[in-house]
Design an enzyme around this catalytic site. Structure first.
Site, mmCIF file in Angstrom:
data_model
loop_
_atom_site.group_PDB
_atom_site.id
_atom_site.type_symbol
_atom_site.label_atom_id
_atom_site.label_comp_id
_atom_site.label_asym_id
_atom_site.label_seq_id
_atom_site.Cartn_x
_atom_site.Cartn_y
_atom_site.Cartn_z
ATOM 1 N N HIS A 91 12.117 2.788 2.681
ATOM 2 C CA HIS A 91 13.305 2.284 1.979
ATOM 3 C C HIS A 91 13.429 0.769 2.056
ATOM 4 C CE1 HIS A 91 14.229 6.561 2.142
ATOM 5 N NE2 HIS A 91 14.716 6.311 0.948
ATOM 6 N N CYS B 238 11.388 10.025 -10.107
ATOM 7 C CA CYS B 238 12.144 8.830 -9.707
ATOM 8 C C CYS B 238 11.591 8.217 -8.426
ATOM 9 C CB CYS B 238 13.631 9.135 -9.572
ATOM 10 S SG CYS B 238 13.983 10.344 -8.302
#
Ligand code: PEP
Ligand code: MG
Length: 613
Positions: A211, A531
């Site tokens: 992330h 995604c």
């Protein structure tokens, strides 16, 4: 040394190699973010707390040892002379964390002076450093003496950071145009970086699709992660060049390296200008197949970039970033405002809001403060109470978020997306909560459409991918999250530098799961998109189109490149190519066919290429 100051005569250029994470070139002075000491707010303890406090200290020592041992082990990849410089320093740190005067001193301050562990560490390291500096030494040993004192202080700062669990870094003192260099940047820390002030980021730790990497790409910051030995080699006072495409960090570059980097900066800016024309062009293959290109959004600051990208909506709003870096959880009203703002900014294009995906590497302190999750997490957080699992246990948290999304839906089309689904029962339970929230809102007088906004699921675990046919009956759409799908399929932590070479979204096991889930959705004519980070790599567009996918959501800056790829491809060529790829069992062969990154044999099958690329 400032950005424009001359290079010291004795500086020797060193090039370190890491994982290319975010394209672009950054040139600037090092900002070593370990510099500011963590804030100690708790100083005294009660006599009955000595054992607990000593236990906290022991845990911080163990954690610090673990961090340093890991840095030490990774030095092996560096050239020998760099290893020779850095290894003794790490050994000195490790020695201080063994049976040492420092540890004995801290423990006696806790037990006898009733100081908190962090206050005891600060006082003891300060006393030791001062004592070193007071020792009489020959003038030529003065520098070594100062270095020892600084080493003691640095180990103290590391212990305090681990004790306070404070964000590892404070960016408050970051000078404009500096390059952030440190061991690790947590996703929550990355969200605090201001791309108009920071030139780039390089760290020892990290992987390509963690992330932190995703955030750095979203912010458009040139970044290289997983650079072994970096934070010990590039210190304040050095200047560096980060090449986010090549994955290199040049420390104290020579004038020739600097000149080459400046040329690359110009070329990169030109390339961005050239790609800008795709903003207005349609996303359609050369044989007329429409392809939906949407953007991922992590923080509202990305909205202007998204507006410039030429996308048609948001395919993944990672709502967890709105819960980070704050002390309390956002209320329903606050969340409604935030989501509404995004929906309005998208001017009628759909916005897919993923409900909170807490867990794995995403730490949210407000959840700890609210007593929802424990301060000390699970041993194995990626396999713990992540995503929908937490929300189905903490229904108040889930209901608040769903209510906010439903209220924001009055401003434009939205979709709700559930993270980390592994079973049909979770989707059914989530839908019950969704309908209950809708009934409650209607009773409160909110106007909601008869047909609620679609509720879809992330396909990001092998369990979900392999049950996709069953899940397709309950979900309204699928969003394939190839980042976690790769991580869970290959048992490789996506943010971990030690196993970064094993993280491979093109592994046939991952591709087969993507294919299985896609076909399950297409059979029942249900919308399906990708995604994960694969969606934003134009080299993978032909394969994904060939698998039947027609909708992708990605980092906004990737949209023009992927649109360029789409426009140059024919759907039929892609189908044929995907068939050939899916027949392969060797990951290396697949990489060669798609990325061409190993010498291809003469009869190699090559991915169809856009004439314009
Ligand atoms: C994924 O796992 O691919 C995904 C898109 O979700 P995240 O990266 O937020 O885990
Ligand atoms: Mg995920």
């Amino acid at each position: 040394m400032s950005r424009n100051s001359p290079r010291p005569k004795d500086a020797k250029e060193r090039i370190l190699v890491g994982i290319p994470v975010s394209a672009g070139i950054a040139i600037g002075p090092v900002f070593g973010a370990a510099e500011p000491p963590a804030l100690v707010t708790r100083h005294e303890i009660a006599a009955g707390d000595v054992a607990t406090e000593t236990g906290r200290f022991d845990a911080a020592v163990a954690q610090s040892r673990k961090q340093l041992t890991k840095l030490r082990a990774r030095l092996a990849v560096l050239p020998e002379d760099s290893q020779g410089e850095i290894a003794p320093l790490l050994d000195a740190y490790l020695q201080m964390l063994g049976p040492s005067r420092l540890l004995r001193g801290v423990k006696s301050r806790i037990a006898e002076k009733l100081r908190s562990a962090e206050a005891a560490v600060m006082a003891e390291t300060d006393a030791l450093a001062t004592a070193f500096l007071a020792l009489p030494v020959d003038p030529e040993d003065r520098l070594g003496q100062q270095r020892r004192a600084e080493e003691v202080r640095e180990i103290g700062r590391r212990l305090v950071r681990n004790l306070t669990r404070a964000p590892f870094r404070s960016f408050a003192g970051l000078p404009d145009g500096a390059v952030l260099v440190c061991e690790n940047v947590r996703p929550a820390d990355a969200a605090l970086l201001d791309p108009s002030r920071v030139a780039g980021v390089a760290t020892d730790e990290g992987g390509s699709d963690g992330h932190t990497a995703i955030l750095l790409r979203a912010l458009g910051l040139p970044a290289v992660l997983g650079v072994a030995g970096l934070s010990q080699a590039a210190l304040v006072g050095h200047s560096v060049i980060i090449d986010g495409s090549a994955g290199t960090v040049a420390i104290d570059p020579t004038p020739a390296t600097l000149a080459a980097a400046r040329k690359k900066v110009t070329a990169f800016a030109r390339e961005l200008q050239r790609l800008a024309k795709y903003r207005r062009l349609e996303s359609v293959t050369s044989d007329g197949k429409a392809v939906e290109l949407q953007a991922n959004l992590e923080i509202p600051a990305e909205l202007p970039m998204i507006a410039q990208s030429g996308c048609t909506g948001i395919g993944l709003l990672r709502s967890e970033f709105m819960f980070m870096n704050r002390e309390t959880l956002p209320s329903e009203a606050e969340q409604t405002e935030t989501y509404r703002g995004v929906v309005e900014a998208m001017g009628g294009d759909p916005v897919t809001i993923r409900v909170l995906d807490w867990g794995a590497e995403k730490e949210i302190e407000a959840l700890v403060t609210a007593g929802i999750v424990p301060e000390v997490g699970d041993q194995n957080p990626a396999l713990g109470l992540r995503g929908i699992r937490l929300l189905l246990r903490e229904t108040a948290l889930f209901e608040t978020q769903l209510a906010a999304i439903l209220r924001a839906a009055a401003a434009g089309p939205v979709r709700v997306l559930l993270p980390m689904v592994t079973s049909l029962a979770e989707v059914k339970a989530a839908r019950e909560v969704y309908e209950r929230v809708a009934r409650r809102l209607r009773r409160r007088g909110e106007k909601l459409p008869d047909l609620l906004p679609p509720m879809g699921i992330m396909i990001e675990t092998p369990g979900a991918a392999l049950s996709a046919d069953a899940l397709a009956l309950e979900a309204d759409f699928f969003a394939i999250g190839t980042n976690d799908l790769s991580m869970y399929t290959l048992a490789v932590d996506r943010g971990e530098s030690d196993v970064a070479h094993l993280y491979d979204p093109l592994h046939p096991a991952v591709l087969r799961l993507v294919q299985f889930a896609t076909e399950a959705a297409l059979r029942v004519r249900m919308p399906v998109s990708v995604c994960g980070e694969m969606a934003g790599n134009p080299k993978l567009t032909s394969l994904l189109l060939g698998l039947g996918l027609r909708s992708f959501s990605m980092n906004a800056s990737a949209v023009p490149r992927v649109k360029q790829a789409v426009r140059g491809l024919s759907g039929d060529d892609c189908t044929r190519f995907a068939r050939l790829v899916m027949d392969q069992t060797d990951p290396a062969r697949i990489r060669e066919m798609i990325l061409g990154d190993t010498a291809a044999p003469a009869r190699a099958v090559r991915a169809p290429r856009s004439p314009s690329t």
